[in-house]
Scaffold this active site. Structure first.
Site, PDB file in Angstrom:
ATOM      1  N   VAL A  44       7.716 -10.224  -0.459  1.00  0.00           N
ATOM      2  CA  VAL A  44       6.559  -9.387  -0.784  1.00  0.00           C
ATOM      3  C   VAL A  44       5.693 -10.056  -1.855  1.00  0.00           C
ATOM      4  O   VAL A  44       4.464 -10.029  -1.782  1.00  0.00           O
ATOM      5  CB  VAL A  44       6.999  -7.966  -1.205  1.00  0.00           C
ATOM      6  N   CYS A  45       6.333 -10.687  -2.837  1.00  0.00           N
ATOM      7  CA  CYS A  45       5.562 -11.368  -3.889  1.00  0.00           C
ATOM      8  C   CYS A  45       4.788 -12.554  -3.321  1.00  0.00           C
ATOM      9  O   CYS A  45       3.656 -12.815  -3.727  1.00  0.00           O
ATOM     10  CB  CYS A  45       6.483 -11.812  -5.025  1.00  0.00           C
ATOM     11  N   THR A  46       5.386 -13.250  -2.376  1.00  0.00           N
ATOM     12  CA  THR A  46       4.700 -14.364  -1.720  1.00  0.00           C
ATOM     13  C   THR A  46       3.512 -13.844  -0.913  1.00  0.00           C
ATOM     14  O   THR A  46       2.413 -14.401  -0.980  1.00  0.00           O
ATOM     15  CB  THR A  46       5.670 -15.146  -0.827  1.00  0.00           C
TER      16      THR A  46
END
Length: 149
Positions: A44-46
């Site tokens: 999700v952060c990527t």
């Protein structure tokens, strides 16, 4: 989370630029996006970082800087930035102090920073606060246009 019109807390953190970043000095009279996220290289952060990367030209056109902040160290940030060709700086909030000052560290999870995006106007007042900005379906151009007024 902090509220609309609150003054964003000032901070100084190490940056992937090799310099330290101080909000009130480096963003003097400039609107910006501060996006806090839990961890480099997680799915999700990527996706979030790549969302900012993919809209970076629009943000540059609107003269809005993007700054990503997580607890990862600078070396990890540099690898993350290079692998995903991120055109903006990442800052290391290793001990979570800045996340706490922005009310993003839950009391029951002191080693976690909530995924939140703050839009700051040129006077460092919060013009918008969003959790999971890219999954909300909001139009980034409309959101960022708030900063130009």
């Amino acid at each position: 989370m902090l509220h609309i019109k609150d003054k964003a807390p000032n901070f100084t953190l190490p940056s992937t630029s090799g310099k330290t970043f101080t909000l009130y000095k480096d963003m003097l009279l400039k609107p910006c996006i501060l996006y806090f996220y839990p961890k480099d290289f997680t799915p999700v952060c990527t996706e979030q970082a790549c969302g900012f990367r993919d809209t970076f030209d629009l943000l540059r056109e609107l003269d809005v800087q993007v700054i990503g902040i997580s607890r990862d160290d600078i070396e990890t940030h540099l690898r993350f930035r290079e692998e995903f060709k991120l055109p903006f700086e990442l800052l290391s909030d290793a001990d979570g102090t800045v996340g706490k000052s922005y009310d993003l560290v839950p009391k029951d999870m002191p080693f976690f920073t909530r995924r939140t995006t703050y839009l700051l106007d040129k006077h460092h007042a919060i013009a918008g606060a969003y959790e999971n900005l890219f999954s909300t379906g909001l139009n980034l151009k409309e959101i960022v246009s708030k900063l130009k007024h």
